[in-house]
Motif scaffolding. Structure first.
Motif, PDB file in Angstrom:
ATOM      1  N   LEU A 151       3.362  -6.207   8.013  1.00 17.87           N
ATOM      2  CA  LEU A 151       2.057  -6.106   8.535  1.00 17.87           C
ATOM      3  C   LEU A 151       1.586  -6.819   9.808  1.00 17.87           C
ATOM      4  O   LEU A 151       1.024  -6.422  10.759  1.00 17.87           O
TER       5      LEU A 151
ATOM      6  N   ASP B 166      -2.076  -5.121   2.867  1.00 19.29           N
ATOM      7  CA  ASP B 166      -1.036  -5.828   2.091  1.00 19.29           C
ATOM      8  C   ASP B 166      -1.557  -6.410   1.002  1.00 19.29           C
ATOM      9  O   ASP B 166      -2.455  -7.329   0.865  1.00 19.29           O
TER      10      ASP B 166
ATOM     11  N   THR C 269       1.653 -14.084  -0.742  1.00 20.22           N
ATOM     12  CA  THR C 269       0.317 -13.439  -0.521  1.00 20.22           C
ATOM     13  C   THR C 269      -0.500 -13.356  -1.945  1.00 20.22           C
ATOM     14  O   THR C 269      -0.108 -12.833  -2.792  1.00 20.22           O
TER      15      THR C 269
ATOM     16  N   ASN D 201      -4.318  -8.528   2.368  1.00 20.52           N
ATOM     17  CA  ASN D 201      -4.701  -8.581   3.776  1.00 20.52           C
ATOM     18  C   ASN D 201      -4.904  -7.200   4.308  1.00 20.52           C
ATOM     19  O   ASN D 201      -3.945  -6.277   4.120  1.00 20.52           O
TER      20      ASN D 201
ATOM     21  N   SER E  29      11.351  -5.290  10.050  1.00 18.00           N
ATOM     22  CA  SER E  29      10.162  -5.810  10.926  1.00 18.00           C
ATOM     23  C   SER E  29      10.779  -6.641  12.120  1.00 18.00           C
ATOM     24  O   SER E  29       9.959  -6.772  12.965  1.00 18.00           O
TER      25      SER E  29
ATOM     26  N   LYS F 234       6.500  -7.342   2.957  1.00 17.50           N
ATOM     27  CA  LYS F 234       5.052  -6.617   3.275  1.00 17.50           C
ATOM     28  C   LYS F 234       4.462  -7.317   4.340  1.00 17.50           C
ATOM     29  O   LYS F 234       3.683  -6.891   4.996  1.00 17.50           O
ATOM     30  N   SER F 235       4.229  -8.821   4.000  1.00 17.62           N
ATOM     31  CA  SER F 235       3.448  -9.482   5.001  1.00 17.62           C
ATOM     32  C   SER F 235       3.991  -9.514   6.327  1.00 17.62           C
ATOM     33  O   SER F 235       3.335  -9.401   7.460  1.00 17.62           O
TER      34      SER F 235
ATOM     35  N   LEU G 215       0.384  -1.030   0.773  1.00 20.83           N
ATOM     36  CA  LEU G 215       1.811  -1.655   0.833  1.00 20.83           C
ATOM     37  C   LEU G 215       2.240  -1.935  -0.932  1.00 20.83           C
ATOM     38  O   LEU G 215       1.411  -2.776  -1.239  1.00 20.83           O
TER      39      LEU G 215
END
Length: 335
Positions: free
Chosen positions: A179, A216, A196, A200, A313, A175-176, A167
């Motif tokens: 994910l 991620d 982050t 991850n 998301s 992004k987190s 990502l």
């Protein structure tokens, strides 16, 4: 795995074992007063060996090991007995670990296969015993070779994550959140930059029990290729991903420009990055109404070189389409 336990960079001083000394023993028995030389060779010093382990995901187990030493070889003895070799010292590392010479910063090699073994520091050879030096003119040599010293090397281990999809995006691009929705991973999520700080990994469950891995990685910023922000420590992790998913929020001032900035950072870090398959996901698109989305599509169709799709998301929109597209890209036939 908690964020604090993810270690992707360690420096270690490794020392291989010294070779054992050859023996200068002369054979002396009850009825053999002058039996001649029978000193055995010294044993080899232990190697320091890196070994790939597919069950490891981090270098955390090496975080507090600053010095690693192999055993010395044992000395030779009488009756031409060779000394035992020194015990090798194994350093198990995750797949995707690059080994760099700390002094020269040159990459020595990379560990990419499970069970792969590479000698980092070679043990010293054992010295030869005195029976090797016997000749017609020197029938009782009273000397033998000393063992050769082991090697001392300062190495830096750098983990490059092995994932299918990396990502890529600016901090706070979502992004987190993505994910956490498409995988079982539970990354830290908050509305500020650099939430982050460590990569991850998440496993995406796809149709018919198929899976692929998404990483991620800390958000990129302009100048990352020069080491600004998290810089190289971020960029290193996307070198091994076969597909790059660029995540750009729908409320970004200029989506095309953001994509080009991200692409330029990758190009400056390593031009080979541009050979990877790329997909752009416009996140937070639940904020867009049909009219605004149509306007954006007209601009993106004209100016964005990579394929793209709209997702959300939070609202769970377009996620199955995203998985389908990623799976298709990961499993396309080789050219």
């Amino acid at each position: 795995m908690t964020e604090g336990n993810f270690v992707d960079y360690v420096k270690i001083h490794v020392t291989s074992g010294k070779g054992g000394q050859g023996s200068a023993h002369l054979r002396r028995e009850k009825y053999i007063a002058k039996g001649g030389p029978d000193g055995g060779d010294g044993g080899r010093g232990g190697h320091v060996i890196l070994k790939g382990n597919k069950n490891l995901w981090t270098l955390f187990h090496l975080k507090f090991k600053r010095h690693i030493r192999a055993e010395h070889g044992e000395h030779g003895s009488k009756q031409r007995s060779t000394g035992a070799d020194g015990g090798d010292q194994y350093i198990e590392v995750p797949l995707g670990t690059a080994v760099r010479d700390t002094e020269t910063q040159k990459i020595l090699f990379e560990v990419t296969e499970d069970g792969e073994e590479i000698i980092v520091a070679e043990g010293g050879k054992g010295g030869q015993g005195n029976w090797h030096f016997k000749s017609s003119t020197n029938q009782t040599p009273r000397y033998a070779q000393p063992g050769i010293d082991g090697q001392e090397v300062d190495i830096t281990l750098e983990l490059k994550i092995l994932a299918d999809v990396g990502l890529v995006g600016f901090p706070n691009a979502g992004k987190s959140t993505l994910l956490s929705v498409i995988t079982a991973a539970k990354p830290k999520i908050a509305d500020y930059e650099f939430t982050t700080l460590k990569p991850n990994l998440g496993i995406v469950e796809y149709r018919e029990f198929k899976t692929f891995v998404v990483a991620d990685i800390p958000g990129i910023i302009e100048g990352a290729a020069e080491g600004k922000g998290i810089g190289h420590r971020f960029l290193r992790h996307i070198e091994r991903n076969s597909t790059l998913l660029f995540l750009i929020p729908a409320d970004a001032p200029d989506i095309v420009k953001q994509y080009e900035i991200l692409l330029d950072e990758l190009r400056r870090y390593n031009p080979e990055m541009l050979d990877k398959d790329r997909l752009v996901a416009i996140s937070k698109s639940d904020m867009l109404d049909a009219e605004l989305k149509a306007e954006m599509k007209a601009i993106l169709d004209k100016n964005l070189e990579a394929p793209y799709l709209f997702i959300s998301s939070v609202a769970q929109q377009g996620l199955m389409e995203l998985k389908d597209k990623l799976w298709e890209m990961l499993n396309k036939p080789e050219k």
